[in-house]
Each structure stands twice: as structure tokens, then as C-alpha cells.
Design a protein around this motif. Structure first.
Motif, PDB file in Angstrom:
ATOM      1  N   PHE A 158       0.579   5.043   0.673  1.00  0.00           N
ATOM      2  CA  PHE A 158       0.671   6.834   2.613  1.00  0.00           C
ATOM      3  C   PHE A 158       2.392   5.723   3.053  1.00  0.00           C
ATOM      4  N   ARG A 159       3.071   6.847   3.852  1.00  0.00           N
ATOM      5  CA  ARG A 159       3.803   6.417   4.895  1.00  0.00           C
ATOM      6  C   ARG A 159       3.897   6.950   6.297  1.00  0.00           C
ATOM      7  N   GLN A 160       4.068   6.517   7.250  1.00  0.00           N
ATOM      8  CA  GLN A 160       4.110   7.311   8.462  1.00  0.00           C
ATOM      9  C   GLN A 160       5.658   6.752   8.664  1.00  0.00           C
ATOM     10  N   ALA A 161       6.475   8.098   8.814  1.00  0.00           N
ATOM     11  CA  ALA A 161       7.948   7.795   9.466  1.00  0.00           C
ATOM     12  C   ALA A 161       7.736   7.997  10.729  1.00  0.00           C
ATOM     13  N   PRO A 162       8.354   7.840  12.019  1.00  0.00           N
ATOM     14  CA  PRO A 162       8.757   7.803  13.511  1.00  0.00           C
ATOM     15  C   PRO A 162       8.004   9.370  12.927  1.00  0.00           C
ATOM     16  N   GLY A 163       7.744   9.639  14.160  1.00  0.00           N
ATOM     17  CA  GLY A 163       6.965  11.294  14.927  1.00  0.00           C
ATOM     18  C   GLY A 163       6.317  11.751  13.609  1.00  0.00           C
ATOM     19  N   LYS A 164       6.145  11.289  12.852  1.00  0.00           N
ATOM     20  CA  LYS A 164       5.583  11.634  11.452  1.00  0.00           C
ATOM     21  C   LYS A 164       4.140  12.062  11.436  1.00  0.00           C
ATOM     22  N   GLU A 165       3.350  12.456  10.632  1.00  0.00           N
ATOM     23  CA  GLU A 165       2.040  12.312  10.498  1.00  0.00           C
ATOM     24  C   GLU A 165       2.637  11.135   9.127  1.00  0.00           C
ATOM     25  N   ARG A 166       1.082  10.486   8.678  1.00  0.00           N
ATOM     26  CA  ARG A 166       0.930   9.979   7.895  1.00  0.00           C
ATOM     27  C   ARG A 166       0.944  10.665   6.563  1.00  0.00           C
ATOM     28  N   GLU A 167       1.342  10.473   5.631  1.00  0.00           N
ATOM     29  CA  GLU A 167       1.425  10.908   4.573  1.00  0.00           C
ATOM     30  C   GLU A 167       0.736  10.184   2.775  1.00  0.00           C
ATOM     31  N   GLU A 168       0.394  10.534   1.811  1.00  0.00           N
ATOM     32  CA  GLU A 168       0.013  10.007   1.078  1.00  0.00           C
ATOM     33  C   GLU A 168       1.042  10.881   0.035  1.00  0.00           C
ATOM     34  N   ILE A 169       1.761   8.788  -0.780  1.00  0.00           N
ATOM     35  CA  ILE A 169       2.605   9.807  -1.457  1.00  0.00           C
ATOM     36  C   ILE A 169       2.812   9.254  -3.280  1.00  0.00           C
ATOM     37  N   SER A 170       1.678   8.360  -2.657  1.00  0.00           N
ATOM     38  CA  SER A 170       1.592   7.815  -4.674  1.00  0.00           C
ATOM     39  C   SER A 170      -0.285   7.270  -4.771  1.00  0.00           C
ATOM     40  N   CYS A 171      -1.140   8.001  -6.060  1.00  0.00           N
ATOM     41  CA  CYS A 171      -1.570   6.331  -5.694  1.00  0.00           C
ATOM     42  C   CYS A 171      -2.162   6.276  -7.371  1.00  0.00           C
TER      43      CYS A 171
END
Length: 117
Positions: free
Chosen positions: A37-50
Motif C-alpha cells: 500500500f502507499r499513502q501520499a501526503p494529503g491522500k488516503e492509503r491505497e493498495e497498489i499490489s498484492c
């Protein structure tokens, strides 16, 4: 003690590559699906790969498809995320997650990836 430890984050220029690692301990790693997962400044955490536990099936978000590759080495209790052709919009804190239904859901502390233009 259950631990997930991410490493490999760094500051890179656009177009560069990084390989993130997620080292696990304290649980039956090979039973668990592992996600990045990743979380950019000011954004929600998102799943990018599994990657699944048994058959190695993978998933990629559209934003990283074709540029990132997830893999796992169950002998080393480690999951990797190879990131190529990095873009400034990939800048974020990257987290790994180990999930097994209702049995367990574990998170690492994160590693920072910063991509300069």
C-alpha cells in the motif's frame, strides 16, 4: 513478536528504479497474502499490489501496472516490490500488509519513496 519491516525507500529521480523489501517474522508467512500500500501526503492509503499465499496470483492497481512487480520468497519470509520508471506521483510512504481473513492483519511501519522530477 509479529513484525513486518519495510526497507528500500529512497530519493530517486523520475525514470529511476527502486526495490522495496518487506521482511516478516513471528507468524506463518507463507499462509498470508501480502499487499503493498502507499499513502501520499494529503491522500488516503491505497493498495497498489498484492500477491496471494498459495499460487502466487498477483494484483496491480492501474497506476502501477506495467511498472511495478511484486514477488515473494517464502524461504526468506520476504516480499519484494520492484518499481521501475518511477514518477513524481509515486512519491509516498509505502507499507506492506499481511492478511489472512479474520486470523491476522499486520502492518509494517512504512518506508518513504520520494521521486523528483
Amino acid at each position: 513478536e509479529i513484525q513486518l519491516v519495510e526497507s528500500g525507500g529512497d530519493l530517486v529521480q523520475a525514470g529511476g528504479s527502486l526495490r522495496l523489501s518487506c521482511a516478516a517474522s513471528g507468524f506463518s508467512f507463507d499462509d498470508y497474502a501480502i499487499g503493498w500500500f502507499r499513502q501520499a501526503p494529503g491522500k488516503e492509503r491505497e493498495e497498489i499490489s498484492c500477491i496471494s499465499s498459495s499460487d502466487g496470483l498477483t494484483y496491480y492497481a492501474d497506476s502501477v501496472k506495467g511498472r511495478f512487480t511484486i514477488s515473494r520468497d517464502d524461504a526468506k519470509n520476504t516480499v519484494y516490490l520492484q518499481m521501475n520508471d518511477l514518477k513524481p506521483e509515486d512519491t509516498a510512504v509505502y507499507y506492506c500488509n499481511a492478511a489472512l481473513g479474520l486470523v491476522g492483519d499486520y502492518w509494517g511501519q512504512g518506508t518513504l519513496v520520494a521521486v523528483s522530477s
